[in-house]
Design a protein around this motif. Structure first.
Motif, PDB file in Angstrom:
ATOM      1  N   ALA A 134      40.001  27.365  36.054  1.00  0.00           N
ATOM      2  CA  ALA A 134      38.841  26.482  35.887  1.00  0.00           C
ATOM      3  C   ALA A 134      37.710  26.874  36.831  1.00  0.00           C
ATOM      4  CB  ALA A 134      39.257  25.038  36.130  1.00  0.00           C
ATOM      5  N   ILE A 135      38.067  27.547  37.916  1.00  0.00           N
ATOM      6  CA  ILE A 135      37.063  27.954  38.911  1.00  0.00           C
ATOM      7  C   ILE A 135      36.569  29.372  38.662  1.00  0.00           C
ATOM      8  CG2 ILE A 135      36.643  28.330  41.379  1.00  0.00           C
ATOM      9  CD1 ILE A 135      38.841  26.199  41.893  1.00  0.00           C
ATOM     10  N   LEU A 137      36.958  31.550  36.091  1.00  0.00           N
ATOM     11  CA  LEU A 137      36.509  32.006  34.778  1.00  0.00           C
ATOM     12  C   LEU A 137      35.045  31.699  34.507  1.00  0.00           C
ATOM     13  CD1 LEU A 137      39.639  31.250  32.571  1.00  0.00           C
ATOM     14  CD2 LEU A 137      38.659  33.487  33.082  1.00  0.00           C
ATOM     15  N   ARG A 138      34.381  31.112  35.502  1.00  0.00           N
ATOM     16  CA  ARG A 138      32.934  30.937  35.400  1.00  0.00           C
ATOM     17  C   ARG A 138      32.209  32.265  35.578  1.00  0.00           C
ATOM     18  NH1 ARG A 138      31.561  25.442  36.219  1.00  0.00           N
ATOM     19  NH2 ARG A 138      33.371  24.159  36.761  1.00  0.00           N
ATOM     20  N   ARG A 139      32.944  33.275  36.055  1.00  0.00           N
ATOM     21  CA  ARG A 139      32.366  34.589  36.291  1.00  0.00           C
ATOM     22  C   ARG A 139      33.107  35.653  35.499  1.00  0.00           C
ATOM     23  NH1 ARG A 139      28.927  31.923  37.397  1.00  0.00           N
ATOM     24  NH2 ARG A 139      27.775  31.659  39.356  1.00  0.00           N
ATOM     25  N   ARG A 140      32.459  36.795  35.291  1.00  0.00           N
ATOM     26  CA  ARG A 140      33.037  37.891  34.529  1.00  0.00           C
ATOM     27  C   ARG A 140      33.067  39.154  35.403  1.00  0.00           C
ATOM     28  NH1 ARG A 140      33.664  34.059  31.943  1.00  0.00           N
ATOM     29  NH2 ARG A 140      33.092  33.588  29.783  1.00  0.00           N
ATOM     30  N   TYR A 143      33.068  40.138  39.628  1.00  0.00           N
ATOM     31  CA  TYR A 143      33.151  38.874  40.349  1.00  0.00           C
ATOM     32  C   TYR A 143      34.452  38.138  40.043  1.00  0.00           C
ATOM     33  CZ  TYR A 143      28.289  39.594  41.612  1.00  0.00           C
ATOM     34  OH  TYR A 143      27.141  40.116  42.133  1.00  0.00           O
ATOM     35  N   PHE A 144      34.891  38.205  38.789  1.00  0.00           N
ATOM     36  CA  PHE A 144      36.185  37.612  38.456  1.00  0.00           C
ATOM     37  C   PHE A 144      37.291  38.287  39.253  1.00  0.00           C
ATOM     38  CE2 PHE A 144      40.125  38.067  36.065  1.00  0.00           C
ATOM     39  CZ  PHE A 144      40.462  36.744  35.823  1.00  0.00           C
ATOM     40  N   ASN A 229      36.095  29.286  20.831  1.00  0.00           N
ATOM     41  CA  ASN A 229      35.696  28.912  22.185  1.00  0.00           C
ATOM     42  C   ASN A 229      36.283  29.951  23.132  1.00  0.00           C
ATOM     43  OD1 ASN A 229      35.439  27.759  24.771  1.00  0.00           O
ATOM     44  ND2 ASN A 229      35.517  25.682  23.942  1.00  0.00           N
ATOM     45  N   HIS A 231      35.880  30.715  26.225  1.00  0.00           N
ATOM     46  CA  HIS A 231      36.338  30.272  27.547  1.00  0.00           C
ATOM     47  C   HIS A 231      37.752  29.703  27.475  1.00  0.00           C
ATOM     48  CE1 HIS A 231      36.037  28.621  31.625  1.00  0.00           C
ATOM     49  NE2 HIS A 231      36.595  27.534  31.133  1.00  0.00           N
ATOM     50  N   ARG A 232      38.033  28.893  26.470  1.00  0.00           N
ATOM     51  CA  ARG A 232      39.366  28.288  26.355  1.00  0.00           C
ATOM     52  C   ARG A 232      40.441  29.329  26.089  1.00  0.00           C
ATOM     53  NH1 ARG A 232      38.536  22.647  22.909  1.00  0.00           N
ATOM     54  NH2 ARG A 232      37.220  21.586  24.455  1.00  0.00           N
ATOM     55  N   HIS A 235      41.055  31.143  29.271  1.00  0.00           N
ATOM     56  CA  HIS A 235      41.791  30.272  30.184  1.00  0.00           C
ATOM     57  C   HIS A 235      43.269  30.220  29.787  1.00  0.00           C
ATOM     58  CE1 HIS A 235      41.270  26.456  32.866  1.00  0.00           C
ATOM     59  NE2 HIS A 235      42.200  27.259  33.326  1.00  0.00           N
TER      60      HIS A 235
END
Length: 873
Positions: A134-135, A137-140, A143-144, A229, A231-232, A235
């Motif tokens: 959740a934290i 995966l805001r980056r690719r 940075y990930f 989706n 992101h999901r 995740h």
């Protein structure tokens, strides 16, 4: 014919099964047996069993092979993220190490026996992945990767320094196994569960969920435009990685009967990734080969020297330099053709009769308003690309958007599909405000789109590209254990769409092997697959041969009878012929809207768009020029050139010559090998037979940059500029002594003088083409190879580019690949026509230009009626 009868034990007689049935049954059994023998889980079981037997014969401690099995599981869990989604975790050890501690805590805290504690630790790791994902995966990208490493290092600091809880440097000991009598019984258990986990991961890879992960890996934006989706799904993949890796971490605690912090340290955080890359990141068994090599080498080398990394590191470097696909890739290169083995290559069998395509979503009343924009605007800083656009699109209407390059057409589409957020205004779809709705939600509501720049899933098969799009609109896309190919309804619709766009015969081909025109057809198929009410088609005819353009245009016309279709296209004649309504964008504003005939006659449109394309006349080379160029020395000579991809032959015994200062057209239907020939001439593709010489110097063994320095420059299809650099910076990067100066570039392309400080990503397609040609001139170049220089350009911009090429004629030699003979033949000296990879015509361009029957026969670009009309004229 019925076979002879045989007697049952009870005395009854029954006919023997026919021999044909027996053979078919035996064949099916043979196929299933071969599939079982090739299954990664079976191979892993076989290899680990062989290692176990070898160690038993040597009398060596079996714990080393147990460790290999555990680290195979560790690496396979990481590869589920790397290979199938493209996310690279530098610190997956956070799950491995934390689960190790969790297993120890559960056992020492007497929350259950060792097996129960192992399961609880696995659940803990999955929950940890849920929170961490959740934290991070805001980056690719990088940075990930760094965020995963940061979490691992935080966990290490806690484990190493919280001595009262974790034991600090000494770790936690006395974590005894209660369910296993000794190391051998535990070893058998570890091997068994590792094989089961590999089977599970293989099953997941072939599930609807796993296929979406691979689509996201290849093209995130395209997957989102289909309704996924992204992101999901990512995740979910991270949670799966945390689950399998955590299970491996718990097994390590049981093996060591203790737990230590070193697995969390940055020195060991990348061990699993290292093993995966060493074995082959695009191969499902890569982690197995990597774990075997890593652990055995570490064991043997560390017994010889403490500085064993000084020996091991060069081995890694050797693999990185010679085999980017790792150990399995090296094996494939030596003993077979290279391919990814993340999934099997087969596709569902083609049905005996393919059902004609019919969209189940096309049930909206014809003429019903589908889309409305109110004051839609977009600006990038001070640059305004769309200003107060009001437009309405109806079901059953083919509504086209035309306008000069840079008018804001693609920006408008990006706002409609959700790829860009508007700066102002509203978007209403089917009565609902979707202005702030994400792209994947709009796709599910019924907005489908194609892209100006090809947007497909390159590493999937043609069938899977469409199948994963069809699947997007069905329930069950997140299923992890079902077989994706068992969805019969999805398979049937996939075949229908492939047949509709003419790609059913190449359904099993990897997309990367398709010619450009076939990829365009495939993108249309992907767009059709999601049963949209509204189709946003961004230049679907770009790059297609005339025969394909007719097929696609007819298909678009049929779709417009049941769908709303919003079309961007530069083929004005075709747009005027097939559209029900046309809107014209100019400088971000709508300057005309109405029926095709009214728009074509609008003075503002003529001035801004259509008329500009007709200003001036083409300047064909004079007979004196042609003669001078023909007598000039031969600059480039290609003799009996053959080339292809992956063992296939695209070009066969092609002869081509270019004289100094000569302009040559290279023509042919789509997929006949034009781009392949240019790639062979520029050195980016190795030829399989024949020879190429430039100024009598053989090019066979030269690298592309060496060929470029001799004076051959390729202006590739798609332009391929550096998007974050300005026009001037793109040119300065290529400038070498002997090339033309920037002032000469701006004289050749006046528009670039005004845009010199603009970044390439903000340029229109025509402006990018101008920069790409100018880049070849500042090199310097004696021969320029231009691959589709007019593709996707508005008529006015085509004229600008063509005028520049006319000015260059005689100063630099050119080979121009173009689909439309009538566009390029008037400005060149000679022409070659490729048919099925062979030269079918070589001669004076003026002869081919006048012979419309020959054009129609070789190129299929002139309709019979047009040819007759021109002949009569």
């Amino acid at each position: 014919m019925v076979g002879r009868s045989h007697v049952h034990p009870d005395g009854r007689h029954s006919p023997r099964p026919p021999a044909r049935t027996v053979r078919r049954t035996l064949g099916e059994i043979r196929v299933k047996s071969l599939a079982l023998l090739r299954h990664p889980a079976f191979v892993a079981a076989l290899v680990l069993t062989a290692l176990t037997a070898a160690w038993a014969l040597l009398g060596a401690p079996i714990s080393l092979i147990t460790q290999i099995a555990i680290y195979t599981l560790y690496g396979a869990g990481v590869n589920l993220l790397v290979g199938y989604t493209g996310l690279v975790p530098f610190g997956a050890s956070v799950f491995f190490g934390c689960a190790s501690y969790a297993a120890a805590f559960f056992i020492l805290g007497r929350y259950g026996n060792d097996l129960v504690s192992l399961l609880l630790a696995t659940v803990f790791s999955a929950l940890l992945a849920l929170v961490v994902g959740a934290i991070i995966l805001r980056r690719r990208g990088l940075y990930f990767s760094l965020l995963t490493l940061a979490f691992s290092q935080i966990a290490f600091e806690i484990a190493f320094k919280w001595t009262g809880v974790t034991g600090g440097e000494n770790g936690l000991q006395g974590v005894y196994r209660t369910s296993f009598a000794g190391p051998w019984s535990f070893h058998v258990f570890v091997v068994a569960v590792t094989v089961i986990c590999i089977w599970l991961m293989w099953r997941i890879a072939h599930s609807p969920f796993g296929r979406v992960l691979q689509a996201v890996r290849d093209n995130e934006q395209r997957a989102s435009s289909l309704g996924y989706n992204v992101h999901r799904f990512r995740h979910g993949a991270l949670i799966l990685t945390g689950t399998f890796v955590g299970f491996g971490g718990g097994l390590l605690t049981l093996m060591l009967e203790g737990v230590y912090a070193n697995n969390l340290s940055w020195q060991h955080a990348g061990d699993s990734l290292l093993m995966t890359v060493l074995g082959g990141v695009h191969h499902v068994l890569g982690p197995l080969w990597g774990a075997i090599a890593f652990i055995l080498l570490e064991d043997r080398l560390s017994a010889i020297t403490e500085n064993w990394w000084l020996v091991f590191a060069p081995i890694l470097m050797l693999f990185a330099l010679t085999s980017p696909e790792g150990m399995q890739g090296l094996w494939q290169r030596l003993f077979g053709r290279q391919r990814w083995t993340l999934v099997r290559l087969d596709i569902p069998p083609r049905p005996a009769a393919i059902v004609p395509f019919a969209s189940s979503a096309a049930k909206v009343d014809r003429g019903k308003p589908l889309l409305q924009t109110i004051g839609l605007s977009k600006n990038f800083g001070s640059l305004v690309t769309a200003k107060s656009i009001d437009i309405e699109v109806h079901s059953g209407v083919l509504h086209s958007i035309i306008g000069p390059n840079g008018a804001g057409k693609t920006t408008f589409f990006n706002m409609l599909s959700g790829a860009l957020k508007p700066s102002g205004g509203r978007i209403l779809f089917d009565g609902s405000d979707v202005t702030r709705t994400p792209m994947h939600v709009r796709a599910r509501l019924g907005i489908g789109r194609s892209f100006q720049i090809l947007s497909i899933f390159q590493n999937l098969t043609v069938f899977e590209n469409v199948r994963v799009a069809v699947q997007a609109q069905r329930t069950g896309s997140a299923k992890m254990l079902a077989d994706a190919y068992a969805m019969e309804e999805v398979n049937a619709k996939t075949w229908s769409i492939l047949d509709a766009v003419g790609l059913a015969d190449v359904a099993a081909e990897p997309c990367i092997n398709l010619p450009h025109g076939a990829k365009r057809l495939l993108e249309i198929g992907i767009t059709l697959a999601i049963d949209s009410k509204l189709l946003l088609l961004d230049e679907p005819l770009a790059g297609l041969a005339e025969a394909d353009r007719v097929v696609v245009a007819d298909l678009i016309g049929k779709l417009a009878q049941t769908h709303g279709v919003l079309l961007i296209e530069h083929d004005i004649d075709r747009v005027l012929a097939i559209s029900d309504r046309i809107s014209v964008l100019h400088q971000g504003r709508i300057i005309a809207d109405g029926k095709p005939a009214d728009v074509a006659a609008n003075p503002d449109v003529v001035a801004a768009y259509l008329g500009a394309a007709k200003d001036g006349t083409q300047s064909p080379p004079s007979s004196v020029e042609r003669m001078a160029h023909a007598k000039a020395p031969v600059l480039l000579a290609a003799n009996a050139v053959s080339a292809g991809y992956g063992g296939s032959t695209v070009l066969e015994a092609v002869d081509l010559a270019v004289h100094a200062g000569e302009a040559v057209a290279l023509l042919g239907r789509n997929g006949v090998g034009k781009t392949t020939l240019l790639r062979g001439l520029s050195g980016t593709l190795a030829i399989s037979n024949g020879s190429i010489a430039f100024e009598d110097k053989p090019l066979a063994r030269l690298k592309p940059y060496e060929i470029n320095r001799l004076g051959i420059s390729l202006v590739p299809e798609g332009r391929r500029l550096f998007p974050n650099l300005t026009v001037v910076e793109n040119l300065q990067l290529a400038t070498r002594p002997g090339g033309i100066a920037l002032d000469e570039v701006f004289e050749l392309f006046p528009r670039l003088r005004e845009r010199r400080a603009a970044k390439a990503e903000s340029l229109s397609g025509g402006e990018r083409q101008m920069v790409a040609i100018a880049r070849a001139l500042v090199v310097p170049s004696k021969l320029i190879l231009l691959d589709e220089p007019f593709e996707g350009l508005a008529p006015a911009v085509v004229k600008e580019v063509m005028d520049a090429l006319v000015k260059l004629r005689g100063k630099v030699a050119m080979v121009i690949v173009e689909h439309h003979a009538e566009t390029v033949l008037p400005i060149v000296d000679r022409a070659y026509v490729l048919v099925n990879g062979q030269i079918a015509f070589a001669g004076d361009a003026a002869i081919l230009e006048r012979d419309h029957d020959l054009q129609a026969r070789l190129l299929g670009v002139v309709q019979a009626e047009a040819a007759q009309a021109r002949g009569a004229a």
